[in-house]
Design a protein around this motif. Structure first.
Motif: not given
Length: 242
Positions: A34-42, A70-75, A77-88, A124-125
Protein backbone atom coordinates in the motif's frame (compact mmCIF):
# COMPACT_ATOMS: atom_id res chain seq x y z
CA UNK A 1 -1.69 -18.68 7.42
CA UNK A 2 -0.35 -20.26 4.23
CA UNK A 3 3.17 -19.38 3.11
CA UNK A 4 3.44 -16.48 0.69
CA UNK A 5 6.26 -18.10 -1.28
CA UNK A 6 5.17 -17.89 -4.95
CA UNK A 7 1.95 -16.12 -3.93
CA UNK A 8 0.51 -13.32 -6.04
CA UNK A 9 -0.42 -9.92 -4.67
CA UNK A 10 -1.15 -6.34 -5.66
CA UNK A 11 0.10 -2.84 -4.95
CA UNK A 12 -2.45 -0.11 -4.43
CA UNK A 13 -2.75 3.62 -3.84
CA UNK A 14 -5.24 6.46 -4.04
CA UNK A 15 -4.94 6.12 -7.82
CA UNK A 16 -7.06 2.96 -7.47
CA UNK A 17 -9.81 4.90 -5.74
CA UNK A 18 -12.07 3.36 -3.09
CA UNK A 19 -10.88 -0.17 -3.67
CA UNK A 20 -12.69 -3.37 -2.63
CA UNK A 21 -10.01 -5.46 -0.94
CA UNK A 22 -12.35 -8.41 -0.48
CA UNK A 23 -12.62 -8.69 -4.28
CA UNK A 24 -8.83 -8.68 -4.53
CA UNK A 25 -8.62 -11.54 -2.03
CA UNK A 26 -11.47 -13.46 -3.66
CA UNK A 27 -9.64 -13.25 -7.00
CA UNK A 28 -6.71 -15.17 -5.52
CA UNK A 29 -4.31 -12.38 -4.55
CA UNK A 30 -2.74 -12.97 -1.15
CA UNK A 31 -1.07 -9.70 -0.12
CA UNK A 32 -1.04 -5.97 -0.79
CA UNK A 33 1.65 -3.32 -0.85
CA UNK A 34 0.00 0.00 0.00
CA UNK A 35 1.35 3.43 -0.90
CA UNK A 36 1.52 5.51 2.27
CA UNK A 37 2.54 8.71 0.56
CA UNK A 38 5.12 10.44 -1.58
CA UNK A 39 7.99 12.81 -1.01
CA UNK A 40 8.97 14.60 2.17
CA UNK A 41 7.20 14.59 5.51
CA UNK A 42 4.20 16.76 4.77
CA UNK A 43 0.63 15.70 5.52
CA UNK A 44 -0.36 17.10 2.12
CA UNK A 45 1.74 14.29 0.63
CA UNK A 46 0.13 11.45 2.56
CA UNK A 47 -1.77 9.03 0.31
CA UNK A 48 -5.44 9.88 0.84
CA UNK A 49 -6.44 6.20 0.84
CA UNK A 50 -3.61 4.81 3.00
CA UNK A 51 -5.43 4.62 6.33
CA UNK A 52 -8.57 3.20 4.70
CA UNK A 53 -6.59 0.66 2.70
CA UNK A 54 -4.77 -0.55 5.80
CA UNK A 55 -8.06 -1.04 7.63
CA UNK A 56 -9.57 -2.88 4.66
CA UNK A 57 -6.61 -5.25 4.38
CA UNK A 58 -6.64 -6.02 8.09
CA UNK A 59 -10.41 -6.59 8.06
CA UNK A 60 -10.01 -8.97 5.10
CA UNK A 61 -7.07 -10.80 6.68
CA UNK A 62 -4.79 -9.76 3.81
CA UNK A 63 -1.11 -9.29 4.74
CA UNK A 64 0.06 -5.81 3.83
CA UNK A 65 3.19 -3.76 3.55
CA UNK A 66 3.79 -0.14 2.63
CA UNK A 67 5.81 1.87 0.17
CA UNK A 68 6.70 5.52 -0.25
CA UNK A 69 7.33 7.09 -3.66
CA UNK A 70 10.55 9.08 -3.48
CA UNK A 71 11.13 12.58 -4.80
CA UNK A 72 14.43 12.90 -2.93
CA UNK A 73 17.23 14.78 -4.67
CA UNK A 74 19.67 14.69 -1.74
CA UNK A 75 20.28 13.09 1.65
CA UNK A 76 18.29 15.72 3.51
CA UNK A 77 15.27 14.86 1.39
CA UNK A 78 15.81 11.15 2.07
CA UNK A 79 15.78 11.76 5.83
CA UNK A 80 12.51 13.68 5.55
CA UNK A 81 11.00 10.87 3.48
CA UNK A 82 12.05 8.37 6.14
CA UNK A 83 10.32 10.50 8.77
CA UNK A 84 7.24 10.55 6.52
CA UNK A 85 7.10 6.78 6.40
CA UNK A 86 7.75 6.38 10.13
CA UNK A 87 4.98 8.86 11.00
CA UNK A 88 2.42 7.03 8.90
CA UNK A 89 3.38 3.59 10.23
CA UNK A 90 3.15 4.61 13.88
CA UNK A 91 0.91 2.20 15.77
CA UNK A 92 0.65 -0.22 12.84
CA UNK A 93 2.13 -3.72 12.49
CA UNK A 94 2.46 -4.66 8.82
CA UNK A 95 3.54 -8.20 7.98
CA UNK A 96 5.04 -7.34 4.60
CA UNK A 97 8.14 -5.21 3.90
CA UNK A 98 8.44 -1.43 4.00
CA UNK A 99 9.57 -0.33 0.55
CA UNK A 100 11.32 2.71 -0.88
CA UNK A 101 10.07 3.42 -4.41
CA UNK A 102 12.99 4.86 -6.37
CA UNK A 103 12.12 5.85 -9.93
CA UNK A 104 11.25 8.96 -11.93
CA UNK A 105 7.86 8.07 -13.35
CA UNK A 106 6.63 11.67 -13.62
CA UNK A 107 9.96 13.23 -14.61
CA UNK A 108 10.34 15.27 -11.39
CA UNK A 109 13.95 14.32 -10.82
CA UNK A 110 14.91 14.96 -14.43
CA UNK A 111 13.22 18.38 -14.38
CA UNK A 112 14.76 19.41 -11.07
CA UNK A 113 18.33 18.22 -11.54
CA UNK A 114 18.62 14.45 -11.72
CA UNK A 115 21.01 13.34 -8.96
CA UNK A 116 24.13 11.43 -9.94
CA UNK A 117 23.94 7.65 -9.69
CA UNK A 118 26.13 7.85 -6.59
CA UNK A 119 23.67 10.24 -4.94
CA UNK A 120 20.66 8.10 -5.91
CA UNK A 121 22.36 5.09 -4.32
CA UNK A 122 23.20 7.08 -1.18
CA UNK A 123 19.60 8.34 -0.94
CA UNK A 124 18.36 4.75 -1.02
CA UNK A 125 20.91 3.63 1.54
CA UNK A 126 20.01 6.49 3.91
CA UNK A 127 16.26 5.82 3.77
CA UNK A 128 16.56 2.05 4.05
CA UNK A 129 19.13 2.24 6.86
CA UNK A 130 16.80 4.49 8.83
CA UNK A 131 13.92 2.07 8.37
CA UNK A 132 16.11 -0.76 9.58
CA UNK A 133 17.43 1.28 12.51
CA UNK A 134 13.94 1.87 13.89
CA UNK A 135 12.93 -1.76 13.50
CA UNK A 136 11.22 -2.12 10.14
CA UNK A 137 11.95 -4.66 7.41
CA UNK A 138 13.10 -2.47 4.51
CA UNK A 139 12.94 -3.18 0.79
CA UNK A 140 13.99 -1.34 -2.37
CA UNK A 141 11.54 -1.02 -5.28
CA UNK A 142 12.96 -0.08 -8.66
CA UNK A 143 12.67 -0.97 -12.32
CA UNK A 144 14.95 -3.52 -13.94
CA UNK A 145 16.63 -0.68 -15.82
CA UNK A 146 17.35 1.35 -12.69
CA UNK A 147 18.60 -1.70 -10.79
CA UNK A 148 21.02 -2.48 -13.62
CA UNK A 149 22.15 1.11 -14.12
CA UNK A 150 21.40 3.99 -11.71
CA UNK A 151 21.26 1.78 -8.58
CA UNK A 152 23.81 -0.85 -9.55
CA UNK A 153 25.71 -0.98 -6.26
CA UNK A 154 26.49 -4.33 -4.67
CA UNK A 155 26.39 -3.01 -1.11
CA UNK A 156 22.89 -1.60 -1.62
CA UNK A 157 21.47 -4.53 -3.58
CA UNK A 158 22.97 -7.24 -1.37
CA UNK A 159 22.04 -5.59 1.93
CA UNK A 160 18.33 -5.03 1.32
CA UNK A 161 15.57 -7.08 -0.25
CA UNK A 162 14.73 -6.00 -3.79
CA UNK A 163 11.31 -5.62 -5.41
CA UNK A 164 11.85 -5.66 -9.18
CA UNK A 165 9.47 -3.82 -11.50
CA UNK A 166 9.56 -5.51 -14.90
CA UNK A 167 6.34 -5.90 -16.86
CA UNK A 168 7.26 -9.05 -18.69
CA UNK A 169 6.46 -12.77 -18.81
CA UNK A 170 9.66 -13.54 -16.87
CA UNK A 171 11.87 -11.58 -14.49
CA UNK A 172 15.33 -11.27 -16.01
CA UNK A 173 17.02 -9.48 -13.11
CA UNK A 174 20.25 -11.35 -12.28
CA UNK A 175 20.52 -10.29 -8.66
CA UNK A 176 18.62 -11.56 -5.64
CA UNK A 177 15.05 -10.33 -5.22
CA UNK A 178 12.10 -10.96 -2.94
CA UNK A 179 9.24 -9.66 -5.08
CA UNK A 180 8.57 -9.06 -8.75
CA UNK A 181 6.01 -6.63 -10.12
CA UNK A 182 5.12 -8.45 -13.32
CA UNK A 183 2.33 -6.26 -14.63
CA UNK A 184 0.28 -3.10 -14.43
CA UNK A 185 -1.50 -1.44 -17.31
CA UNK A 186 0.50 -3.90 -19.42
CA UNK A 187 0.46 -7.51 -18.30
CA UNK A 188 1.92 -10.35 -20.39
CA UNK A 189 0.94 -13.10 -17.94
CA UNK A 190 -2.72 -12.50 -17.18
CA UNK A 191 -5.43 -9.86 -17.28
CA UNK A 192 -4.30 -6.40 -16.21
CA UNK A 193 -7.40 -6.03 -14.06
CA UNK A 194 -9.47 -7.69 -11.33
CA UNK A 195 -13.28 -7.87 -11.71
CA UNK A 196 -14.91 -5.17 -9.63
CA UNK A 197 -11.56 -3.51 -8.95
CA UNK A 198 -10.19 -2.44 -12.32
CA UNK A 199 -6.67 -2.18 -13.70
CA UNK A 200 -4.14 -2.88 -10.97
CA UNK A 201 -0.43 -3.58 -10.47
CA UNK A 202 0.28 -7.25 -9.81
CA UNK A 203 3.22 -8.89 -8.06
CA UNK A 204 4.73 -12.22 -7.14
CA UNK A 205 6.37 -12.91 -3.79
CA UNK A 206 9.32 -15.25 -3.29
CA UNK A 207 9.72 -15.16 0.49
CA UNK A 208 7.29 -15.90 3.31
CA UNK A 209 7.51 -12.35 4.62
CA UNK A 210 4.85 -12.58 7.35
CA UNK A 211 6.77 -15.42 9.01
CA UNK A 212 10.14 -13.70 8.55
CA UNK A 213 8.84 -10.39 9.89
CA UNK A 214 6.92 -11.78 12.86
CA UNK A 215 9.63 -14.24 13.93
CA UNK A 216 12.34 -11.63 13.45
CA UNK A 217 10.56 -9.00 15.52
CA UNK A 218 10.31 -6.45 12.70
CA UNK A 219 7.56 -3.89 12.01
CA UNK A 220 6.42 -3.71 15.63
CA UNK A 221 6.14 -7.47 16.19
CA UNK A 222 7.74 -9.16 19.20
CA UNK A 223 10.58 -11.46 18.20
CA UNK A 224 9.84 -15.13 18.64
CA UNK A 225 12.04 -16.98 21.12
CA UNK A 226 12.59 -20.74 21.02
CA UNK A 227 11.01 -22.78 23.78
CA UNK A 228 13.59 -23.77 26.40
CA UNK A 229 14.98 -27.28 26.21
CA UNK A 230 13.32 -29.78 28.49
CA UNK A 231 15.57 -31.17 31.19
CA UNK A 232 16.15 -34.91 31.24
CA UNK A 233 18.00 -35.91 34.40
CA UNK A 234 18.63 -39.27 36.06
CA UNK A 235 20.36 -40.15 39.27
CA UNK A 236 23.41 -41.21 37.30
CA UNK A 237 23.56 -38.72 34.42
CA UNK A 238 22.52 -35.20 33.57
CA UNK A 239 21.45 -34.14 30.07
CA UNK A 240 20.26 -31.10 28.09
CA UNK A 241 21.37 -28.16 30.18
CA UNK A 242 20.98 -29.88 33.58
Amino acid sequence: MASLVNAKGVDISSLNGNIDVNKIKAAGYSFAMIRCGFGDDSTSQDDSQFEANVKKCEAAGLPWGAYLYSYALNIEDAVSEARHMIRLLKGKKPTMPIAFDMEDADGYKRKNGMPSNRMLIDICKRFLAEMKRVGYYPMLYASLSWLNNQLNDSTLLNTYDVWVAQWNDTCTYKGKYGMWQYGGETNYIESNSIPGVGVIDKNKCYKDYPTIIKNGGYNGWTKSTPAPLKLYCTSAHTYANC
